[in-house]
Write a protein that holds these residues in place. Structure first.
Motif, mmCIF file in Angstrom:
data_model
loop_
_atom_site.group_PDB
_atom_site.id
_atom_site.type_symbol
_atom_site.label_atom_id
_atom_site.label_comp_id
_atom_site.label_asym_id
_atom_site.label_seq_id
_atom_site.Cartn_x
_atom_site.Cartn_y
_atom_site.Cartn_z
ATOM 1 N N ASP A 71 0.755 -1.167 -0.047
ATOM 2 C CA ASP A 71 0.084 0.102 -0.114
ATOM 3 C C ASP A 71 0.878 1.095 -0.105
ATOM 4 O O ASP A 71 0.735 2.189 -0.538
ATOM 5 C CB ASP A 71 -0.784 0.047 1.311
ATOM 6 N N GLN A 72 2.009 1.300 0.810
ATOM 7 C CA GLN A 72 2.800 2.294 0.838
ATOM 8 C C GLN A 72 3.544 2.702 -0.450
ATOM 9 O O GLN A 72 3.586 3.846 -1.040
ATOM 10 C CB GLN A 72 4.093 2.187 1.936
ATOM 11 N N ILE A 73 3.900 1.614 -1.259
ATOM 12 C CA ILE A 73 4.367 1.976 -2.500
ATOM 13 C C ILE A 73 3.448 2.529 -3.497
ATOM 14 O O ILE A 73 3.559 3.596 -4.208
ATOM 15 C CB ILE A 73 5.005 0.560 -3.192
ATOM 16 N N LEU A 74 2.336 2.027 -3.508
ATOM 17 C CA LEU A 74 1.221 2.421 -4.447
ATOM 18 C C LEU A 74 0.768 3.684 -4.023
ATOM 19 O O LEU A 74 0.673 4.687 -4.857
ATOM 20 C CB LEU A 74 -0.105 1.506 -4.393
ATOM 21 N N ALA A 75 0.769 4.038 -2.937
ATOM 22 C CA ALA A 75 0.315 5.361 -2.472
ATOM 23 C C ALA A 75 1.349 6.424 -2.844
ATOM 24 O O ALA A 75 0.959 7.490 -3.171
ATOM 25 C CB ALA A 75 0.065 5.415 -0.947
ATOM 26 N N LYS A 78 1.241 7.461 -6.358
ATOM 27 C CA LYS A 78 0.200 8.009 -6.835
ATOM 28 C C LYS A 78 0.492 9.801 -6.279
ATOM 29 O O LYS A 78 -0.448 10.615 -6.868
ATOM 30 C CB LYS A 78 -0.955 7.777 -6.353
ATOM 31 N N ARG A 79 1.436 9.952 -5.811
ATOM 32 C CA ARG A 79 1.768 11.402 -5.596
ATOM 33 C C ARG A 79 1.931 12.256 -6.887
ATOM 34 O O ARG A 79 2.838 11.530 -7.471
ATOM 35 C CB ARG A 79 2.841 11.518 -4.555
ATOM 36 N N PRO A 80 1.563 13.262 -7.218
ATOM 37 C CA PRO A 80 1.935 14.166 -8.414
ATOM 38 C C PRO A 80 3.381 14.316 -8.556
ATOM 39 O O PRO A 80 3.665 14.253 -9.677
ATOM 40 C CB PRO A 80 1.122 15.221 -8.322
#
Lengths: 83, 221
Positions: A71-75, A78-80
């Motif tokens: 989850d941390q990686i995907l989050a 997704k940061r711009p």
């Protein structure tokens, strides 16, 4: 053990790693296989090496990534700012 | 196998960056509009394998997580260089390896292993052990291998010099071919083979030493 026989054992033991890794040519495979069929001491070395390798594999393969890492990686992706 | 564009054989320091600096290939990588879905669907499948390798590389969970975060970030950025249909797993392990080396390996800190004594090795450690065990009425299997706990194996792997450790892990745990490992670690196939040979022997030696100090066959005489 005469010198020729010892040389064949030394040569076989040297190739065991590649034999187990399936990196030998079919001709070399036959030579190693043939020797192992006839030489119980070398067959024991082969089994030992195979066993150590399996221990290493089983020990390491059992470990999984912590559940929140995914989850941390995907989050983070997704940061711009990332792309 | 051409996983990525060719990077120089020597000098690891910039190798991961070389991925982005290399000239654009005529064939496109993953298109940017598909990047996120490709990443989630394809790249994340390899998370566990990458993580367990990172854990053995760094030897502690927090560093492993950091290393994986950075690896995945780079993989995401470089996805437009990845050609779908080629070996994604090897490509990701190459990024992991480069990232690890850039991050953790101080210049010229590579341990020398030339001092490793090969002279005992004509017929492998096993033969020596076997006769020692037999003289005590047992077998190597019972006296050495059966008594190892997982932690002993991990300790022995982690004690290997980094380049040997990585090579052994890629072969024995991840099952990569010699050619793949050569590509992943930026060395010639012959170097992969000698690292495997010596790395495995060092590993066996470490396990045997552990068994001995724990009282192999009733202790050394």
């Amino acid at each position: 053990m005469d010198a020729d026989a010892k040389a064949r054992c030394v040569e076989t033991v040297k190739l065991l790693g590649e034999f187990l890794d399936r990196e030998l040519t079919s001709c070399e495979v036959q030579t190693v296989q043939g020797h192992l069929d006839r030489c119980p001491p070398c067959l024991k070395v082969y089994r030992f090496e195979e066993r150590v390798r399996r221990l290493v594999r089983v020990t390491c393969v059992g470990e999984c990534a912590p559940s929140d890492l995914r989850d941390q990686i995907l989050a983070r992706l997704k940061r711009p700012s990332i792309s | 196998m051409q996983v990525v564009t060719v990077v120089p054989r020597q000098g690891y320091s910039q190798s991961a960056m070389t991925l982005s600096e290399s000239p654009r290939q005529p064939r496109a990588g993953v298109p940017s509009e598909e990047r996120e879905s490709f990443f989630e669907r394809e790249v994340m499948q390899h998370l566990d394998a990458l993580y367990r390798t990172a854990l053995r590389m760094t030897r502690n969970p927090q560093d492993a997580e950091d290393l994986i975060q950075e690896t995945m970030l780079r993989a995401f950025r470089f996805l437009d260089r990845f050609e779908p249909g080629t070996n994604l797993r090897a490509w990701l392990f190459k990024i992991l390896t480069n990232t690890y080396i850039n991050r953790y390996r101080k210049a010229s800190s590579e341990p020398r292993v030339d001092s490793l004594d090969d002279s005992d090795g004509d017929l492998s450690l096993y033969r020596y052990l076997d006769s020692e065990a037999a003289s005590r009425g047992g077998s190597v299997e019972a006296q050495v291998l059966d008594r190892f706990a997982e932690q002993d194996i991990k300790t022995a792997i982690e004690a290997l010099p980094p380049q040997y450790r990585i090579t052994v892990l890629l072969a024995d745990v991840e099952g990569f071919s010699y050619n793949d490992i050569a590509e992943i670690t930026n060395v010639k196939k012959g170097t992969v083979m000698s690292r495997l040979f010596r790395g495995r022997r060092l590993l066996q030696k470490a396990l045997i030493d552990q068994a001995k100090s724990a009282g192999f066959a009733g202790g050394k005489q």
